[in-house]
Design a protein around this motif. Structure first.
Motif, mmCIF file in Angstrom:
data_model
loop_
_atom_site.group_PDB
_atom_site.id
_atom_site.type_symbol
_atom_site.label_atom_id
_atom_site.label_comp_id
_atom_site.label_asym_id
_atom_site.label_seq_id
_atom_site.Cartn_x
_atom_site.Cartn_y
_atom_site.Cartn_z
ATOM 1 N N ASP A 201 -10.343 8.678 -2.144
ATOM 2 C CA ASP A 201 -10.261 7.702 -3.482
ATOM 3 C C ASP A 201 -8.958 7.101 -3.682
ATOM 4 O O ASP A 201 -9.093 5.865 -4.016
ATOM 5 C CB ASP A 201 -10.304 8.898 -4.701
ATOM 6 C CG ASP A 201 -11.704 9.554 -4.801
ATOM 7 O OD1 ASP A 201 -12.826 9.101 -4.094
ATOM 8 O OD2 ASP A 201 -11.869 10.355 -5.721
ATOM 9 N N LEU A 202 -7.836 7.455 -3.247
ATOM 10 C CA LEU A 202 -6.692 6.795 -3.242
ATOM 11 C C LEU A 202 -6.842 5.490 -2.353
ATOM 12 O O LEU A 202 -6.378 4.416 -2.656
ATOM 13 C CB LEU A 202 -5.415 7.545 -2.862
ATOM 14 C CG LEU A 202 -4.240 6.801 -3.081
ATOM 15 C CD1 LEU A 202 -3.902 5.907 -4.504
ATOM 16 C CD2 LEU A 202 -2.793 7.549 -2.799
ATOM 17 N N ASP A 203 -7.152 5.772 -1.329
ATOM 18 C CA ASP A 203 -7.670 4.611 -0.194
ATOM 19 C C ASP A 203 -8.471 3.696 -0.700
ATOM 20 O O ASP A 203 -8.383 2.364 -0.718
ATOM 21 C CB ASP A 203 -8.091 5.212 1.075
ATOM 22 C CG ASP A 203 -7.100 5.810 2.027
ATOM 23 O OD1 ASP A 203 -5.933 5.508 1.882
ATOM 24 O OD2 ASP A 203 -7.253 6.471 2.850
ATOM 25 N N ARG A 204 -9.334 4.080 -1.388
ATOM 26 C CA ARG A 204 -10.647 2.959 -1.973
ATOM 27 C C ARG A 204 -9.972 2.471 -3.192
ATOM 28 O O ARG A 204 -9.956 1.116 -3.179
ATOM 29 C CB ARG A 204 -11.648 3.874 -2.457
ATOM 30 C CG ARG A 204 -12.800 4.428 -1.501
ATOM 31 C CD ARG A 204 -14.196 4.737 -2.149
ATOM 32 N NE ARG A 204 -13.880 5.985 -2.609
ATOM 33 C CZ ARG A 204 -14.111 7.279 -1.716
ATOM 34 N NH1 ARG A 204 -14.377 7.071 -0.391
ATOM 35 N NH2 ARG A 204 -13.909 8.408 -2.436
ATOM 36 N N ARG B 217 0.604 -1.221 0.198
ATOM 37 C CA ARG B 217 -0.033 -0.245 -0.096
ATOM 38 C C ARG B 217 0.848 1.325 -0.082
ATOM 39 O O ARG B 217 0.709 2.121 -0.725
ATOM 40 C CB ARG B 217 -0.926 0.005 1.170
ATOM 41 C CG ARG B 217 -1.946 1.134 1.207
ATOM 42 C CD ARG B 217 -2.712 0.854 2.480
ATOM 43 N NE ARG B 217 -4.070 1.581 2.133
ATOM 44 C CZ ARG B 217 -5.280 1.128 1.794
ATOM 45 N NH1 ARG B 217 -5.383 -0.225 1.619
ATOM 46 N NH2 ARG B 217 -6.032 1.720 1.547
ATOM 47 N N GLU B 218 1.817 1.522 0.908
ATOM 48 C CA GLU B 218 2.783 2.427 0.847
ATOM 49 C C GLU B 218 3.589 2.567 -0.439
ATOM 50 O O GLU B 218 3.867 3.716 -0.689
ATOM 51 C CB GLU B 218 3.819 2.293 2.237
ATOM 52 C CG GLU B 218 2.969 2.327 3.516
ATOM 53 C CD GLU B 218 2.288 3.599 3.627
ATOM 54 O OE1 GLU B 218 2.618 4.815 3.262
ATOM 55 O OE2 GLU B 218 0.767 3.474 4.135
ATOM 56 N N THR B 219 3.870 1.597 -1.054
ATOM 57 C CA THR B 219 4.590 1.770 -2.505
ATOM 58 C C THR B 219 3.660 2.409 -3.488
ATOM 59 O O THR B 219 4.008 3.447 -4.031
ATOM 60 C CB THR B 219 4.789 0.291 -2.973
ATOM 61 O OG1 THR B 219 5.732 -0.299 -2.023
ATOM 62 C CG2 THR B 219 5.539 0.174 -4.382
ATOM 63 N N GLY B 220 2.417 2.206 -3.280
ATOM 64 C CA GLY B 220 1.530 2.780 -4.209
ATOM 65 C C GLY B 220 1.111 4.280 -3.718
ATOM 66 O O GLY B 220 0.961 5.021 -4.580
ATOM 67 N N LYS B 221 1.103 4.581 -2.593
ATOM 68 C CA LYS B 221 0.958 5.783 -2.061
ATOM 69 C C LYS B 221 2.111 6.716 -2.476
ATOM 70 O O LYS B 221 2.060 7.952 -2.819
ATOM 71 C CB LYS B 221 0.727 5.869 -0.594
ATOM 72 C CG LYS B 221 -0.864 5.467 -0.086
ATOM 73 C CD LYS B 221 -0.858 5.811 1.416
ATOM 74 C CE LYS B 221 -2.468 5.560 1.765
ATOM 75 N NZ LYS B 221 -2.522 5.654 3.316
ATOM 76 N N GLY C 96 -3.427 0.521 -11.927
ATOM 77 C CA GLY C 96 -4.229 1.509 -10.986
ATOM 78 C C GLY C 96 -3.593 2.623 -10.409
ATOM 79 O O GLY C 96 -4.238 3.795 -10.711
ATOM 80 N N VAL C 97 -2.323 2.757 -9.939
ATOM 81 C CA VAL C 97 -1.847 3.887 -9.452
ATOM 82 C C VAL C 97 -1.268 4.770 -10.399
ATOM 83 O O VAL C 97 -1.327 6.041 -10.241
ATOM 84 C CB VAL C 97 -0.650 3.571 -8.385
ATOM 85 C CG1 VAL C 97 -1.088 2.468 -6.977
ATOM 86 C CG2 VAL C 97 0.433 2.790 -8.944
ATOM 87 N N LYS D 259 -8.211 16.244 0.196
ATOM 88 C CA LYS D 259 -8.995 15.121 1.329
ATOM 89 C C LYS D 259 -9.838 14.192 0.684
ATOM 90 O O LYS D 259 -9.934 12.903 0.788
ATOM 91 C CB LYS D 259 -9.814 15.930 2.144
ATOM 92 C CG LYS D 259 -10.922 15.159 3.255
ATOM 93 C CD LYS D 259 -11.636 15.865 4.052
ATOM 94 C CE LYS D 259 -12.386 14.982 5.058
ATOM 95 N NZ LYS D 259 -13.113 15.856 6.095
ATOM 96 N N GLU D 260 -10.468 14.502 -0.715
ATOM 97 C CA GLU D 260 -11.135 13.824 -1.563
ATOM 98 C C GLU D 260 -10.166 12.830 -2.447
ATOM 99 O O GLU D 260 -10.329 11.645 -2.572
ATOM 100 C CB GLU D 260 -11.901 14.683 -2.478
ATOM 101 C CG GLU D 260 -12.812 13.697 -3.669
ATOM 102 C CD GLU D 260 -13.384 14.735 -4.479
ATOM 103 O OE1 GLU D 260 -13.514 14.534 -5.737
ATOM 104 O OE2 GLU D 260 -13.887 15.911 -4.157
ATOM 105 N N ARG D 261 -9.257 13.385 -2.933
ATOM 106 C CA ARG D 261 -8.129 12.400 -3.583
ATOM 107 C C ARG D 261 -7.760 11.469 -2.457
ATOM 108 O O ARG D 261 -7.347 10.406 -3.091
ATOM 109 C CB ARG D 261 -6.927 13.426 -4.006
ATOM 110 C CG ARG D 261 -5.703 12.631 -4.647
ATOM 111 C CD ARG D 261 -4.668 13.612 -5.319
ATOM 112 N NE ARG D 261 -3.861 13.889 -4.016
ATOM 113 C CZ ARG D 261 -3.361 15.107 -3.676
ATOM 114 N NH1 ARG D 261 -3.612 15.968 -4.352
ATOM 115 N NH2 ARG D 261 -2.675 15.401 -2.664
#
Length: 194
Positions: A180-183, A92-96, A156-157, A175-177
């Motif tokens: 959405d990224l978490d989803r 997950r952190e790699t994607g973030k 995806g990312v 906040k919205e971004r």
């Protein structure tokens, strides 16, 4: 404009090109402007680079190295002790980190992906592969889902980065971004689960 006086002219030209890449993306990297910013003639620049494409490739390498370092730093901060939870969090952190870099550095991110081939994505792609291999090793990712998992995660990312970085969702509030990224990352996590 800072004038070049002595030292490594090639490196000075690359650094001037990196600044242009950050400001304007790959189309903004023009050899004449790079030479002007380095304080040398454009002919001097051509002694170090065969053409503009060679210089853009150097800038792309800088962007990929920075992206790789950002991904690695995020993964190293994960302190979860449970092996499965740790592997999932690292993925997950790699994607973030990928998305955060793309949003923070849209010009250099675009430059990084404008000229490189898959085989040249060693850093970022290796971090993604390592995170997926860890998910496999701890039993979260079943072997039958491992083959080709990089492509779906990366698509995806990367797509998200394009939409929110310079695309139609670029004006969305942070906040919205982030929500959405978490989803998106939840969906990727769900798709990999055994």
């Amino acid at each position: 404009m800072s004038s070049y006086h002595h030292g490594n002219l090639r490196e000075a030209l690359v650094q001037a090109a990196v600044v242009l890449g950050r400001e304007k993306g790959p189309d903004g990297i023009v050899l004449r402007e790079v030479a002007r910013r380095a304080g040398v003639s454009h002919n001097a620049a051509y002694r170090h680079f065969a053409d503009r494409d060679e210089l853009v490739r150097e800038v792309a390498r800088v962007g990929l190295d920075e992206l790789s370092a950002a991904m690695q730093a995020r993964v190293k901060r994960v302190r979860v002790t449970d092996p499965v939870a740790r592997a999932r969090r690292r993925l997950r952190e790699t994607g973030k980190a990928y998305v955060d870099y793309a949003i923070a550095e849209p010009g250099l991110f675009a430059t990084a992906f404008s000229v490189v081939a898959l085989g040249e994505l060693d850093g970022p792609y290796e971090h993604l592969s390592a995170a997926l291999d860890e998910c496999l090793a701890v039993g979260f990712l079943p072997p039958e889902k491992r083959d080709g998992a990089e492509l779906s995660c990366w698509a995806g990312v990367h797509g998200f980065s394009m939409l929110y970085g310079t695309g139609p969702l670029s004006e969305a509030p942070k906040k919205e971004r982030d929500a959405d990224l978490d989803r998106l990352l939840d969906r990727i996590d769900d798709s990999l689960r055994g």
